[in-house]
Structure formats: C-alpha cells, structure tokens
Design a protein around this motif. Structure first.
Motif, PDB file in Angstrom:
ATOM      1  N   UNK A 137     -31.205 -38.447 -30.570  1.00  0.00           N
ATOM      2  CA  UNK A 137     -29.986 -37.699 -30.279  1.00  0.00           C
ATOM      3  C   UNK A 137     -28.741 -38.531 -30.471  1.00  0.00           C
ATOM      4  N   UNK A 138     -27.615 -37.968 -30.065  1.00  0.00           N
ATOM      5  CA  UNK A 138     -26.312 -38.599 -30.282  1.00  0.00           C
ATOM      6  C   UNK A 138     -25.516 -38.612 -28.983  1.00  0.00           C
ATOM      7  N   UNK A 139     -24.420 -39.364 -29.007  1.00  0.00           N
ATOM      8  CA  UNK A 139     -23.484 -39.358 -27.887  1.00  0.00           C
ATOM      9  C   UNK A 139     -22.067 -39.412 -28.407  1.00  0.00           C
ATOM     10  N   UNK A 140     -21.161 -38.614 -27.807  1.00  0.00           N
ATOM     11  CA  UNK A 140     -19.752 -38.650 -28.203  1.00  0.00           C
ATOM     12  C   UNK A 140     -18.890 -38.549 -26.948  1.00  0.00           C
ATOM     13  N   UNK A 141     -17.831 -39.357 -26.916  1.00  0.00           N
ATOM     14  CA  UNK A 141     -17.018 -39.514 -25.704  1.00  0.00           C
ATOM     15  C   UNK A 141     -15.595 -39.024 -25.919  1.00  0.00           C
ATOM     16  N   UNK A 142     -15.116 -38.247 -24.950  1.00  0.00           N
ATOM     17  CA  UNK A 142     -13.711 -37.884 -24.813  1.00  0.00           C
ATOM     18  C   UNK A 142     -13.260 -38.359 -23.437  1.00  0.00           C
ATOM     19  N   UNK A 174     -25.674 -35.860 -26.470  1.00  0.00           N
ATOM     20  CA  UNK A 174     -25.155 -36.205 -25.147  1.00  0.00           C
ATOM     21  C   UNK A 174     -23.662 -35.915 -25.183  1.00  0.00           C
ATOM     22  N   UNK A 175     -23.235 -34.979 -24.325  1.00  0.00           N
ATOM     23  CA  UNK A 175     -21.834 -34.560 -24.236  1.00  0.00           C
ATOM     24  C   UNK A 175     -21.163 -35.388 -23.146  1.00  0.00           C
ATOM     25  N   UNK A 176     -20.082 -36.100 -23.490  1.00  0.00           N
ATOM     26  CA  UNK A 176     -19.449 -37.009 -22.528  1.00  0.00           C
ATOM     27  C   UNK A 176     -17.943 -36.759 -22.415  1.00  0.00           C
ATOM     28  N   UNK A 210     -28.872 -29.658 -24.246  1.00  0.00           N
ATOM     29  CA  UNK A 210     -28.012 -30.836 -24.329  1.00  0.00           C
ATOM     30  C   UNK A 210     -28.227 -31.725 -23.107  1.00  0.00           C
ATOM     31  N   UNK A 211     -27.750 -32.945 -23.226  1.00  0.00           N
ATOM     32  CA  UNK A 211     -27.652 -33.870 -22.104  1.00  0.00           C
ATOM     33  C   UNK A 211     -26.172 -34.042 -21.784  1.00  0.00           C
ATOM     34  N   UNK A 212     -25.832 -34.116 -20.509  1.00  0.00           N
ATOM     35  CA  UNK A 212     -24.452 -34.361 -20.105  1.00  0.00           C
ATOM     36  C   UNK A 212     -24.316 -35.781 -19.569  1.00  0.00           C
ATOM     37  N   UNK A 213     -23.209 -36.429 -19.932  1.00  0.00           N
ATOM     38  CA  UNK A 213     -22.872 -37.743 -19.379  1.00  0.00           C
ATOM     39  C   UNK A 213     -21.499 -37.615 -18.739  1.00  0.00           C
ATOM     40  N   UNK A 227     -26.799 -29.480 -13.261  1.00  0.00           N
ATOM     41  CA  UNK A 227     -28.203 -29.890 -13.245  1.00  0.00           C
ATOM     42  C   UNK A 227     -29.135 -28.693 -13.370  1.00  0.00           C
ATOM     43  N   UNK A 228     -28.726 -27.572 -12.790  1.00  0.00           N
ATOM     44  CA  UNK A 228     -29.575 -26.373 -12.748  1.00  0.00           C
ATOM     45  C   UNK A 228     -29.387 -25.464 -13.953  1.00  0.00           C
ATOM     46  N   UNK A 229     -28.433 -25.768 -14.834  1.00  0.00           N
ATOM     47  CA  UNK A 229     -28.162 -24.891 -15.971  1.00  0.00           C
ATOM     48  C   UNK A 229     -29.327 -24.955 -16.970  1.00  0.00           C
ATOM     49  N   UNK A 230     -29.797 -23.817 -17.481  1.00  0.00           N
ATOM     50  CA  UNK A 230     -30.969 -23.820 -18.360  1.00  0.00           C
ATOM     51  C   UNK A 230     -30.780 -24.548 -19.683  1.00  0.00           C
ATOM     52  N   UNK A 231     -29.555 -24.803 -20.105  1.00  0.00           N
ATOM     53  CA  UNK A 231     -29.317 -25.496 -21.380  1.00  0.00           C
ATOM     54  C   UNK A 231     -29.153 -27.011 -21.185  1.00  0.00           C
ATOM     55  N   UNK A 232     -29.253 -27.482 -19.956  1.00  0.00           N
ATOM     56  CA  UNK A 232     -29.039 -28.909 -19.664  1.00  0.00           C
ATOM     57  C   UNK A 232     -30.369 -29.600 -19.426  1.00  0.00           C
ATOM     58  N   UNK A 233     -30.701 -30.558 -20.302  1.00  0.00           N
ATOM     59  CA  UNK A 233     -31.925 -31.340 -20.151  1.00  0.00           C
ATOM     60  C   UNK A 233     -31.809 -32.332 -18.995  1.00  0.00           C
ATOM     61  N   UNK A 234     -30.713 -33.071 -18.969  1.00  0.00           N
ATOM     62  CA  UNK A 234     -30.463 -34.058 -17.919  1.00  0.00           C
ATOM     63  C   UNK A 234     -28.972 -34.194 -17.715  1.00  0.00           C
ATOM     64  N   UNK A 235     -28.598 -34.663 -16.520  1.00  0.00           N
ATOM     65  CA  UNK A 235     -27.223 -35.073 -16.253  1.00  0.00           C
ATOM     66  C   UNK A 235     -27.246 -36.557 -15.957  1.00  0.00           C
ATOM     67  N   UNK A 236     -26.486 -37.316 -16.728  1.00  0.00           N
ATOM     68  CA  UNK A 236     -26.373 -38.758 -16.537  1.00  0.00           C
ATOM     69  C   UNK A 236     -24.946 -39.077 -16.106  1.00  0.00           C
ATOM     70  N   UNK A 237     -24.784 -40.215 -15.457  1.00  0.00           N
ATOM     71  CA  UNK A 237     -23.462 -40.626 -14.975  1.00  0.00           C
ATOM     72  C   UNK A 237     -23.059 -41.935 -15.622  1.00  0.00           C
TER      73      UNK A 237
END
Length: 295
Positions: A137-142, A174-176, A210-213, A227-237
C-alpha cells in the motif's frame, strides 16, 4: 493484493514503523541520530547515511513481524537494497513486515488553515513500480492547522481522490490528514477532521478499504466511529512531535488505535552506539510502542 498481507493489516498485532523521512526531513532525522551536516557533503551522501540508519533498524534482531505490523518506506528506500534484496522484498520475506510506500511530494503553502499535498506527477508509474517490489500500500500526508471547514474539506477530499487512484491500482492507501499538535484549537480540529472523514468514507464502495493515520486526539476515544467504519481496515496514530512517553500515554488511552510512529520510534538511537546498545534501545522503544498498540 496479497491476501496474507491483507489479513495481517486487518487483524495482526503490532504497529506501523514509519521510516519514510524524505529530503526535507532527512537532515533533522540524521541530527537526532547523531550525524549533523558535517557528516555529509552532498545530498547523495546524506541519503546513503539515512539508508544505513534504516538498514540498521530493519536488520536488527529486535525488529520483526512479532511486534512490527508494517513499515512505511521512502521511495528511494524502496529502490535500494537491504542485504542483497529490495528493501520492500526484504521486509516481507525476511521479517514478515508489510511494506507501504510514501507517495506524496510534500505540502503546498497554507490556505484556509490547511496544507494540501503538492501534485504527484507520474503517480501511476510509481504505483506500478511499487507493486513490482511487492509493496502492499501507500501513504500520503496532508496537514490541518485549525478548524476551518473549507481547509478540512479540501484536505479530506484530496486524500480520498488520491486514495481512489491507489485503490484502482490494486494497492491499499494510508490516508493521513495530520492535525498539527500545536494548533490553538486542536480538540475542535480533531473533531472536524474525524467528522469530515466519516462523510467521505461513506462514499467508498465495498472492497475499497483504507487505513487511516491520524493525530492522537485530545479527546480520548474520539476515533472510535472511524475504527468501526466498514471501509476502515485499521486506524493508526502518528506521534506528531510528542515525546515517545507522551505519545505512548495518549495511545494507551485510545483502545483499538495502533501506533505509526517515526521520530518517537527512533528517539534515543544514535550512530555512535555499538550494536548491543543500539539493539537494546530499539528493543525498549518497540516494546513500549507495541504494548500501547495492543490496548
């Protein structure tokens, strides 16, 4: 998409090691590692040194899939080798750590209290090359600086647009949308980013996961709906500038969220340490972050 990697990302224990410092952040990373600007004469040597640092971390006996779920790589790291294998290939084949690739090219100037990602020309080619290296996968930051609705909407909309391009290429994004921890209205900004993400995630189709960061929130448990959304694999911090101690404490108070730390992971590691000292310091860091990620 590798089903074993997908299962690891969806349910595996551990955290994400962010080893993706780019050209702009590499000098600071090297200074913290005990190598200031006198250690290199040009950019090529600088990147050689940071690759040695990353190689030392990744090849350490204490770095492995038992506690490290995934690693985010800088593009140049993906194109280099570790012990005779491509870096991404080595991570999965030798360490059972899922490789992700940082794809953003830095940030635009601030507008409406936010900094969007710069254009990413040639992204489709980069995504194909990443797949060739076995990247998952990928990661991009805003960055979001305050609770300006126009700025937050622009950041999240851009993130989701790029995420769809990544998903179409067969990779997991990974959406950041990072909230600046120095924001004078951080709690309100945290809440606005989460609410806007929830609206946009509802527009993804089944299978577009997707993964959220995200920044560690001021309000404990804020990310629960994500965390509970069906399209979210994981939430990272992300650690976001907090010390490791503070980042770990905040993470522990947010059950279900795992770490995706960069500076907090490597805090205290220096080039001057011998291997035993280095491994002991890295082990202590990994242990603390992995424990906080298991809550």
């Amino acid at each position: 998409m590798d089903p074993e990697m997908l299962a690891r990302v969806r349910t595996g224990r551990g955290f994400v090691a962010a080893l993706d410092q780019s050209g702009g952040s590499t000098p600071k990373a090297l200074r913290l590692y005990g190598l200031d600007e006198t250690a290199y004469d040009d950019e090529a040597t600088m990147f050689d040194l940071v690759h040695r640092m990353r190689t030392r971390i990744i090849t350490s006996a204490v770095f492995g899939g038992d506690r490290i779920l995934a690693t985010i790589l800088f593009e140049q790291t993906m194109d280099r080798e570790i012990e005779g294998r491509g870096s991404a290939e080595y991570l999965w084949q030798e360490k059972q750590v899922v490789p992700f690739l940082k794809i953003d090219k830095g940030l635009e100037d601030e507008a409406h209290g936010a900094r969007l990602m710069r254009p990413m020309p040639g992204l489709d080619e980069v995504l194909e090359r990443a797949k060739g290296h076995g990247v998952f996968g990928t990661k991009m930051r805003s960055v979001v600086l305050t609770d300006d609705a126009a700025g937050v909407e622009a950041v999240v909309a851009q993130q989701l647009a790029v995420a769809r391009q990544v998903l179409a290429a067969g990779l997991v994004p990974i959406i950041e949308p990072e909230v600046d921890i120095a924001s004078p209205r951080k709690a309100a900004t945290d809440e606005m980013v989460d609410a806007t993400l929830l609206e946009h995630l509802d527009g993804l189709d089944e299978g577009q996961d997707v993964v959220l960061k995200l920044t560690l929130p001021d309000q404990d448990g804020l990310h629960t709906r994500l965390l509970e959304h069906p399209r979210v694999l994981r939430v990272a911090a992300l650690s976001g500038g907090y010390t490791r101690e503070e980042a770990v404490a905040r993470l522990t108070r947010n059950p279900g969220v795992i770490a995706s730390f960069s500076r907090a992971l490597t805090e205290g590691l220096t080039a001057q340490m011998d291997d035993a000292e280095f491994d002991a310091a890295l082990d202590a860091s990994i242990a603390a972050i992995a424990e906080a990620s298991s809550t």
